[in-house]
Structure formats: structure tokens, C-alpha cells
Motif scaffolding. Structure first.
Motif, mmCIF file in Angstrom:
data_model
loop_
_atom_site.group_PDB
_atom_site.id
_atom_site.type_symbol
_atom_site.label_atom_id
_atom_site.label_comp_id
_atom_site.label_asym_id
_atom_site.label_seq_id
_atom_site.Cartn_x
_atom_site.Cartn_y
_atom_site.Cartn_z
ATOM 1 N N LEU A 226 3.247 8.497 12.609
ATOM 2 C CA LEU A 226 4.049 8.299 10.315
ATOM 3 C C LEU A 226 4.852 7.509 11.035
ATOM 4 O O LEU A 226 5.746 7.222 10.106
ATOM 5 N N THR A 227 5.248 6.553 12.076
ATOM 6 C CA THR A 227 6.385 6.106 12.116
ATOM 7 C C THR A 227 6.120 5.002 11.379
ATOM 8 O O THR A 227 7.178 3.980 10.766
ATOM 9 N N GLU A 254 6.943 12.199 6.805
ATOM 10 C CA GLU A 254 7.648 12.672 7.374
ATOM 11 C C GLU A 254 9.307 12.629 7.416
ATOM 12 O O GLU A 254 8.667 13.917 9.032
#
Length: 501
Positions: A226-227, A254
Motif C-alpha cells: 500500500l506504500t 492506507e
């Protein structure tokens, strides 16, 4: 895009061919009208005795003026037709190149035909139903005799002899020009379609390449990273706006997942801490009850002592359960009453109770008069009590406590500080967490007091902050929105009471 282009090209080609054919036919019809305008019927007086003679004989017998006029054309009058009229006009010779393109003939009312002048190869094959009534401004396209040539036919009626003059010309040049244009347009349209297909394919692939890259990055993000973010593009383009929207959405997702994980971690830790806090008084209760059951208490004083410990642990459990219930209610139902609350009176009363609870401790009180907020007076009193109890429980004897309440703009600040050992800087961000206790003195208390104070401040639209006091110690500050001012006389009396205390 290719389909739209092909449809547009076909429409253009059809329109171009139709327009050219119409223009060429119009020019042909105009020339036919010009040719017909050169001929006109002329009346000649032919004696009755000469009417049965052949045309050449009658022409030689006519007076010189009529004979001269009549020799300008060669009209073969069909048998049975009145011959008092001749067709006057120039003689068309087959000498190239123009005159051989036309034919002028005569058609009687009975359907009989006579050759006037022009190219005999351009004789129209008039259908059986064609009659004099068909002559007029209307122009027709008819095949020639034998069907070898397509002709353009134009006819005009003449009063005498009863019939019509017919002029024809070949449409071979028109058809050849139109077919050549059709061939050129077909080839040009095919080439244009191929170029458009290649160009659109190249442009689309080039334009969709960033989207393909985004799709690959989205697959990686879906796999769990998710980064990661999609590659930045020009925000002025559709692809750039799509990338910015995806990055914004991923950031919110996120953050939401991180918040949910943090909330779950806090919930797990809350249950663990609550279980730990409740286990101690429960263990004490069970131990004292077992002492009584085993008959280890032989005297009345021992029984009284055990019962006193049981009461103390029960009260401790009650306070702990009440604090947890209050936190749960503040988190689930942050709504509160919106009544004017005299902050000066609330803080002064709390300070007085803290002084009575620990007479040996020194308190410095600096409370301004006339302060008010909109909220719940009981909750605000509980918040200030928790701040003062934090000083009483977590600082050693002889520590000086300071209570200050001031107004800054449209905010009311309540500050409680001490000159005790304070809290390490790395633990300050966690001081308002539930069941969090810092330092060696933090073993006393449940660790819910400051958490409740922060929740109460948030329920009133305010904030809670913790910082190190100067030169040492802890300073906690509650900031609340200011409410409507109180009665001036009441504020003066409160200020006087604070000064006296």
C-alpha cells in the motif's frame, strides 16, 4: 476511430461524385439547350399540287427566298406529315470536334422520326411509350439505337409540323470523368484509411502506455504494498488527473487501514490492560475470601481488617469500571449538553478539593474571572479533577502544583503543572493513552485519568496537550472554545473569591 473515418470518407466520396456528376450533367443539359435554340420551324406556302412531290422537287419549285432558307437544313419529313413548315437552322457538319457530338432530330405526333442534322450515331432509342407530351423542360438519359452509347436527351415541342425537336449528346465523357474520379477517391480513401488506422493505433498505444504502467503498479499495490504509488504524470492531462486521483485514493486507503490497525491494537491493549487492572483487585478479594473460608481469621479484629481490605478493593474496582464505562460512553456518544459553564468557579472548586485532599502540598492558583464555555459542567469538573489527581498520585510529597486558567482570544486554557520529576520526552506522546503509566511512580492509579480528561476536552471541541515544565516537571493544558460572557457582577465576585483563597 477507423470506422468513423471510413464512414466520413465514404460520405465525402459519394457527395463528391454526386456533385461532380450533377455539375457535368448540368453543363451537358445547358449545351443541349443551346443547340436546340439554334433551330426553329419556318412556315412555307406549298401549293396543293406540289405537296405530293418529293422534298427535293418541292425545294427546287419554291421561290428563291424560301428555297434559300429551306436549304439551311436537311429535314426528312415523315410521310403523311404536313409540309408547309421547314426547320430553319445551321447545318451541323461532322467535321471535328464539336458538331459531331450532337444529334438533332424530329419526332412527329404519330411517333414518326426524321433526321435533321448531326451525328447519326447518336440517334436515341426512344421507348414505344414516348410521345410528344414527353417533350418539355425535362431532360432524360436514354440509350442509343443498338444500346452502345448512353445519351442525354432534351426535346422541345414545335407548333408545326406537329412534333418535337430532339437533341442528344453522348455521356461517354461524363461517365469517363466520373469513373476516373471514383477510382481516384477509392484509392485515396483506402490510403487515408490505412494512414488513419496506423496513426490512431500509434497515438492510442502511446497515450495508453501510462495507463498500462498504472495498471501494473495497481496490481503490485493490490498484492499488498500500500506504500507504492502510481507514477506522476502531467496533471493537465486526463491520465495525469487519473494518476493523481489514484494516488489520493491510495493515500486515504492506507491511512484508513493504518487507523483501523491502530484502533485494533489499542482495543487489544485496552482489553489486556483492563484485564490486568481488574485481576489485581480480584486476586485480593479472592485471597481475603479464602482466608475467611479456611478459618484463618481467629479474632474479630482480623475479620474487620479483611473486610476493610475487601471494601477498599471493591471501591477500587468500582472506580476502574466507572472510568472505563465513562470512556466508552464518551467515545460512542460524544454529544453533550450545551449550557454556559462558569469555568472560574469549576477550576476554583477543584483546586479547593485538591488542597483539602493533600493539605501538606503547596498549590499556586492563578484563575481569571468571568471565564465561561458551553458544555457539560459535570464533565468539565471531572476533567480538572483528573488533572489535579494526576499531580497528587504521580508526584512525591513536597511537589508544588500550579493551577492556571486564562482566556486567549476565543479560547479558554486550563493548565495544571508541577515541579516534580516529570515524564521522559519519549513517553509524552503516549501520556493520554488508556492505561498508560510512565515512570516509577506510575504504578499507582489506573492510567485512565488523563485519557478521560482528553476525551472530555475533545467532546467539547477542544484539545489536550502535554509538555515538560520549566525547569522540570509536567505541564498539561486543556484548551476549550470560549462561551458567552457571564454577568459582570458575578465575575467580579468570583475573582474576589479566587484572590482571597
Amino acid at each position: 476511430m477507423l470506422l468513423i473515418t471510413v464512414v466520413a470518407l465514404v460520405a465525402f466520396d459519394v457527395a463528391a461524385v454526386t456533385a461532380l456528376r450533377g455539375y457535368l450533367l448540368g453543363q451537358t443539359d445547358s449545351r443541349l439547350q443551346t443547340v436546340l435554340s439554334l433551330y426553329r420551324p419556318v412556315h412555307q406556302a406549298v401549293p396543293t399540287r406540289m405537296r405530293s412531290l418529293p422534298l427535293e422537287v418541292r425545294m427546287r419549285s419554291l421561290p428563291p427566298p424560301l428555297a434559300a432558307a429551306s436549304t439551311r437544313t436537311r429535314l426528312a419529313v415523315p410521310a403523311g406529315t404536313r409540309t408547309e413548315w421547314v426547320i430553319d437552322g445551321p447545318r451541323l457538319r461532322l467535321s471535328p470536334p464539336v458538331l459531331a457530338q450532337y444529334y438533332v432530330g424530329f419526332v412527329s405526333i404519330h411517333g414518326q422520326r426524321g433526321f435533321v442534322v448531326g451525328n447519326p450515331g447518336l440517334v436515341p432509342d426512344l421507348p414505344p411509350g414516348w410521345h410528344i407530351g414527353a417533350a418539355g423542360p425535362r431532360v432524360q438519359t436514354i440509350s442509343s439505337v443498338g444500346g452502345t452509347t448512353q445519351l442525354r436527351v432534351r426535346a422541345i415541342r414545335v407548333p408545326t409540323p406537329a412534333g418535337a425537336l430532339v437533341a442528344t449528346t453522348s455521356l461517354g465523357a461524363v461517365n469517363s470523368t466520373v469513373r476516373r474520379l471514383e477510382l481516384i477517391l477509392i484509392i485515396a480513401s483506402a490510403v487515408a484509411g490505412l494512414l488513419v488506422a496506423a496513426g490512431v493505433s500509434w497515438v492510442m498505444r502511446r497515450g495508453l502506455r501510462p495507463i498500462e504502467t498504472m495498471a501494473a503498479q495497481a496490481d503490485r499495490i493490490t498484492a499488498g504494498d500500500l506504500t507504492d504509488r502510481v507514477s506522476p504524470e502531467d496533471p493537465a492531462t486526463e491520465v495525469g488527473r487519473l494518476g493523481a486521483a489514484l494516488n489520493g485514493m491510495l493515500t486515504r486507503i492506507e491511512a484508513a487501514i493504518s487507523e483501523r490497525e491502530a484502533s485494533q491494537e489499542l482495543t487489544r491493549r485496552f482489553f489486556a490492560d483492563a484485564s490486568h487492572e481488574l485481576r489485581t483487585p480480584l486476586a485480593s478479594l479472592r485471597a481475603n475470601a479464602e482466608l475467611y473460608q479456611q478459618g484463618a481469621l481467629r479474632s474479630t479484629d482480623e475479620v474487620d481488617e479483611v473486610m476493610e481490605r475487601i471494601v477498599l478493593e471493591t471501591r477500587r474496582m468500582g472506580r476502574l469500571v466507572d472510568d472505563m464505562l465513562r470512556l466508552a460512553r464518551l467515545g460512542q456518544h460524544p454529544g453533550r449538553s450545551c449550557e454556559p459553564v462558569d469555568v472560574t468557579a469549576v477550576v476554583t472548586g477543584c483546586a479547593e478539593r485538591a488542597r483539602i485532599a493533600d493539605p501538606e502540598r503547596t498549590w499556586r492558583i492563578r484563575v481569571a474571572g468571568g471565564m465561561a464555555v458551553l458544555g457539560d459542567e459535570e464533565l468539565l469538573r471531572r476533567a480538572v479533577d483528573n488533572l489535579l489527581m494526576n499531580v497528587l498520585v504521580h508526584t512525591p510529597a513536597g511537589t508544588v502544583g500550579t493551577i492556571a486558567a486564562t482566556t486567549t482570544g476565543d479560547r479558554v486554557a486550563i493548565e495544571v503543572s508541577d515541579d516534580g520529576p516529570g515524564v521522559p520526552p519519549d513517553k509524552l506522546p503516549h501520556i493520554f493513552e488508556r492505561f498508560y503509566r510512565a515512570g516509577s511512580q506510575g504504578t499507582r492509579g489506573s492510567g485512565l485519568g488523563l485519557a478521560i480528561a482528553a476525551e472530555i476536552a475533545a467532546a467539547h471541541g477542544g484539545t489536550a496537550e502535554a509538555a515538560r515544565a520549566c525547569p522540570h516537571g509536567l505541564r498539561i493544558r486543556l484548551t476549550l472554545p470560549a462561551g458567552p460572557p457571564l454577568d459582570p457582577g458575578r465575575a467580579a465576585r468570583e475573582q474576589l473569591a479566587v484572590t482571597a483563597s
